[in-house]
Write an enzyme that holds these catalytic residues in place. Structure first.
Site, PDB file in Angstrom:
ATOM      1  N   SER A 186      24.607  29.184 -16.009  1.00 45.43           N
ATOM      2  CA  SER A 186      23.740  30.231 -15.570  1.00 45.43           C
ATOM      3  C   SER A 186      24.663  31.344 -14.554  1.00 45.43           C
ATOM      4  O   SER A 186      25.645  30.919 -14.092  1.00 45.43           O
ATOM      5  CB  SER A 186      22.779  29.876 -14.411  1.00 45.43           C
ATOM      6  OG  SER A 186      22.967  29.020 -13.591  1.00 45.43           O
ATOM      7  N   SER A 213      32.505  33.686  -1.441  1.00 46.30           N
ATOM      8  CA  SER A 213      31.400  34.412  -0.999  1.00 46.30           C
ATOM      9  C   SER A 213      31.959  35.425   0.003  1.00 46.30           C
ATOM     10  O   SER A 213      32.835  35.074   0.853  1.00 46.30           O
ATOM     11  CB  SER A 213      30.250  33.765  -0.553  1.00 46.30           C
ATOM     12  OG  SER A 213      29.295  34.530   0.306  1.00 46.30           O
ATOM     13  N   TYR A 221      27.176  26.312   4.200  1.00 48.61           N
ATOM     14  CA  TYR A 221      27.534  27.361   2.937  1.00 48.61           C
ATOM     15  C   TYR A 221      28.921  27.995   3.171  1.00 48.61           C
ATOM     16  O   TYR A 221      29.867  28.157   2.570  1.00 48.61           O
ATOM     17  CB  TYR A 221      26.541  28.161   2.445  1.00 48.61           C
ATOM     18  CG  TYR A 221      26.881  28.985   1.280  1.00 48.61           C
ATOM     19  CD1 TYR A 221      26.924  28.676   0.020  1.00 48.61           C
ATOM     20  CD2 TYR A 221      26.735  30.375   1.377  1.00 48.61           C
ATOM     21  CE1 TYR A 221      27.427  29.485  -1.081  1.00 48.61           C
ATOM     22  CE2 TYR A 221      27.238  31.258   0.183  1.00 48.61           C
ATOM     23  CZ  TYR A 221      27.485  30.542  -0.860  1.00 48.61           C
ATOM     24  OH  TYR A 221      27.798  31.618  -2.001  1.00 48.61           O
ATOM     25  N   LYS A 236      32.947  27.704   2.069  1.00 50.56           N
ATOM     26  CA  LYS A 236      33.640  28.704   1.446  1.00 50.56           C
ATOM     27  C   LYS A 236      34.757  29.193   2.295  1.00 50.56           C
ATOM     28  O   LYS A 236      35.967  29.611   1.540  1.00 50.56           O
ATOM     29  CB  LYS A 236      32.649  30.005   1.287  1.00 50.56           C
ATOM     30  CG  LYS A 236      31.397  29.872   0.238  1.00 50.56           C
ATOM     31  CD  LYS A 236      31.895  29.535  -1.073  1.00 50.56           C
ATOM     32  CE  LYS A 236      30.656  29.287  -1.978  1.00 50.56           C
ATOM     33  NZ  LYS A 236      31.229  28.953  -3.412  1.00 50.56           N
ATOM     34  N   THR A 252      21.189  36.735  -9.175  1.00 53.90           N
ATOM     35  CA  THR A 252      21.390  35.309 -10.000  1.00 53.90           C
ATOM     36  C   THR A 252      20.340  34.558  -9.259  1.00 53.90           C
ATOM     37  O   THR A 252      19.504  34.957  -8.196  1.00 53.90           O
ATOM     38  CB  THR A 252      22.739  34.700  -9.677  1.00 53.90           C
ATOM     39  OG1 THR A 252      22.984  34.368  -8.216  1.00 53.90           O
ATOM     40  CG2 THR A 252      23.606  35.509 -10.027  1.00 53.90           C
TER      41      THR A 252
END
Length: 264
Positions: A15, A141, A154, A158, A189
Site C-alpha cells: 500500500s 519523514s 515515530y 526516523k 496514504t
C-alpha cells in the site's frame, strides 16, 4: 541507477508509497521482490507489476518480528538472486502524547521502523557488497529532521534511521553501496489511519493535512526520478517541507510553530 532488468526488493509494497513505487518501477521491465504482511494485497500489486512487463514475486514478513525478517532474507538469498537495490517503505506512525504512551508502544514503533529495517539491511548488505555494490533507500519523514507533537517515538525512530544509514553510506563507499534517504512530507496514504495510539490501537482517522497531501502516485514518480540520480536525500511533499528549512535556519520560529500545533 537504471531500473531495467534489475533485481529490486521493495518492502511496504502492499500500500501507500511502497505500492506506488513498485508499480512505477515495474514500467521499466524489472524483477521485483515485494514484501509486507498482507499477502492478498501484495499479490494484487504483483499482478499489476506483471501487466507492466516486470516479474514480481511476493515474500511475506513482519518488520516487527526479527526472526520473520531474517527468515525472509535467507529465503531470498538462498536463491542466489543478486539484489541490485533494496528499497525500504515499510513502517508505522503514531498519534499519542509522550506522557500517556507506555514504553512498550515506543518499543513496538522502533521494532518496526528501525530494527526491522536494519535487520533486513544487515542480512542483504554483505552479499550486495560481494556482488559489486548496489543501492539502498530508506524512508524517513520530515519529522526525521525535527521533533513534532504526538509523534515522539515515530520521530525518534526516523531520526535513528538517518544516523544509521548515513553511517552505513560512509562505511561502504568503497563497496559501491549507494544510500538514499527518502523524506516525505504529507502524502495522501493510509499512514494516519494505521498509526497507533497510546493503547497500540489504530488511530483510524485521516489527518486533515494528509487528506490534502500529494498523491502516492505523483510522489512515486518523483522518488523514482531521484533514485535514478542516486540523490542522497530525497525530499518530497508540499509547503510543509518548509519546516525542514525553518528548523535549520530559523530555529526560534520552528520552536514557536511546533508548540502551537493543535491537540488531536
Amino acid at each position: 541507477m537504471d531500473f531495467f532488468a534489475k533485481n529490486i526488493w521493495i518492502t511496504g509494497a502492499s500500500s501507500g508509497i511502497g505500492k506506488a513505487v513498485a508499480i512505477e518501477i515495474s514500467k521499466a521491465k524489472t524483477n521485483l521482490i515485494l514484501s509486507g504482511r498482507n499477502e492478498s494485497k501484495l499479490k494484487e500489486v504483483a499482478a499489476q507489476c506483471k501487466k507492466n512487463g516486470s516479474t514480481a514475486q511476493v515474500i511475506l514478513f513482519d518488520l516487527g518480528d526479527e526472526k520473520s525478517v531474517v527468515s525472509a532474507a535467507e529465503a531470498v538469498l538462498s536463491k542466489k538472486i543478486k539484489i541490485d537495490a533494496l528499497y525500504h517503505f515499510g513502517g508505522i506512525s503514531q498519534r499519542s502524547f509522550v506522557n500517556e504512551t507506555p514504553l512498550d508502544i515506543d518499543r513496538k514503533i522502533f521494532e518496526v521502523n528501525f530494527f526491522g529495517t536494519v535487520a533486513l539491511t544487515k542480512a542483504v548488505l554483505s552479499r550486495m557488497a560481494e556482488n559489486g555494490g548496489g543501492q539502498i533507500a530508506v524512508t524517513s519523514s520530515i519529522v526525521g529532521k525535527f521533533g513534532f507533537p504526538y509523534r515522539s517515538a515515530y520521530a525518534a525512530s526516523k531520526h535513528a534511521l538517518h544516523g544509521f544509514f548515513e553511517s552505513l553510506r560512509a562505511e561502504n563507499k568503497k563497496n559501491n553501496i549507494r544510500v538514499s534517504v527518502i523524506i516525505p512530507g504529507r502524502i495522501k496514504t493510509d499512514i494516519s489511519l494505521n498509526a497507533i495510539d497510546k493503547n497500540g490501537q489504530p488511530h483510524s482517522k485521516m489527518d486533515e493535512g494528509q487528506e490534502k497531501g500529494k498523491s502516492a502516485e505523483t510522489t512515486a514518480k518523483i522518488i523514482c526520478r531521484k533514485l535514478k540520480k542516486e540523490q542522497k536525500e530525497i525530499l518530497v511533499g508540499g509547503t510543509e517541507l518548509l519546516m525542514v528549512y525553518i528548523r535549520r535556519f530559523i530555529p526560534s520560529l520552528y520552536y514557536y510553530m511546533s508548540s502551537r500545533v493543535k491537540p488531536l
